[in-house]
Design an enzyme around this catalytic site. Structure first.
Site, PDB file in Angstrom:
ATOM      1  CG  ASP A  47      44.015  14.727   6.057  1.00 12.70           C
ATOM      2  OD1 ASP A  47      44.458  14.710   4.956  1.00 12.70           O
ATOM      3  OD2 ASP A  47      44.436  15.645   6.794  1.00 12.70           O
ATOM      4  CG  ASN A  75      44.644  20.451  13.535  1.00  4.81           C
ATOM      5  OD1 ASN A  75      44.851  19.762  12.638  1.00  4.81           O
ATOM      6  ND2 ASN A  75      44.914  21.303  14.090  1.00  4.81           N
ATOM      7  NE  ARG A 112      53.574  19.850  11.342  1.00  5.64           N
ATOM      8  CZ  ARG A 112      52.372  19.157  10.488  1.00  5.64           C
ATOM      9  NH1 ARG A 112      51.241  19.736  10.707  1.00  5.64           N
ATOM     10  NH2 ARG A 112      52.861  18.488   9.600  1.00  5.64           N
ATOM     11  CG  ASP A 125      46.552  15.506  14.275  1.00  5.58           C
ATOM     12  OD1 ASP A 125      46.166  16.638  14.144  1.00  5.58           O
ATOM     13  OD2 ASP A 125      46.569  14.367  13.690  1.00  5.58           O
ATOM     14  CD  GLU A 131      47.149  11.227   8.006  1.00  8.11           C
ATOM     15  OE1 GLU A 131      47.778  11.139   8.983  1.00  8.11           O
ATOM     16  OE2 GLU A 131      46.494  11.931   7.419  1.00  8.11           O
TER      17      GLU A 131
END
Length: 177
Positions: A115, A82, A18, A98, A118
């Protein structure tokens, strides 16, 4: 404003994650950079484009494996943290990797870890080393301690002070136009 910088995040495999365009540097020390974005244009790694809805004061560190985004909504602050590599800065902007794990902190002080699934998937998919996994898990615990103890920037005074600096810079710039 001539203090603009792009914030660029990647995934561990080098893929673009991003980009936040035109964040404004509020303060920079040897180990910390604080930027504000306000209705910033964002480009996702898949090409999707969108705009942030509210101002955010963002804290990036050279010594910690996390960054903290403080979103200002209706005189309240929502924190989105993050787990990430420490940042580096070059001619293209402020960059970090990230690592999926996130912590969301609500104005009430309640927080949730997001997350984890993930993160665990990408440990295998991106071949995270045991050392990297250990660093991320230890930094998560450090982050949770900072949240619990309301260490900067996990208090309104700190974030609103840095946002006020941004507003003064912006006002000064607009007067020069």
């Amino acid at each position: 404003m001539d203090n603009r910088i792009e914030v660029i995040s990647y995934k561990h495999n080098g893929d673009l994650h991003r980009i936040w365009q035109q964040a404004h540097v509020v303060r920079e020390t040897n180990d910390t950079m604080i930027v504000v974005n306000d209705k910033a244009n964002v480009i996702d790694g898949d090409g999707r484009r969108w705009k942030t809805k509210e101002p955010a004061v963002c804290y990036f560190y050279k010594d910690y494996w996390f960054n903290i985004i403080c979103m200002l909504r209706n005189n309240s602050i929502y924190y989105y943290c993050n787990l990430s590599s420490p940042y580096v800065k070059d001619v293209e902007g402020l960059k970090y990797i990230d690592y999926e794990l996130d912590v969301k902190v609500f104005p009430s002080g309640d927080c949730i870890i997001l997350d984890r699934d993930e993160f665990e998937f990408n440990q295998v998919d991106f071949h995270y080393s045991p050392e990297l996994i250990d660093i991320i898990e230890k930094q998560l615990q450090l982050l949770l301690e900072r949240i619990k103890n309301k260490q900067d920037p996990f208090n309104n005074e700190c974030v609103f002070r840095d946002f006020e600096v941004y507003q003064q810079i912006k006002k000064s710039y607009e007067k020069k136009k």
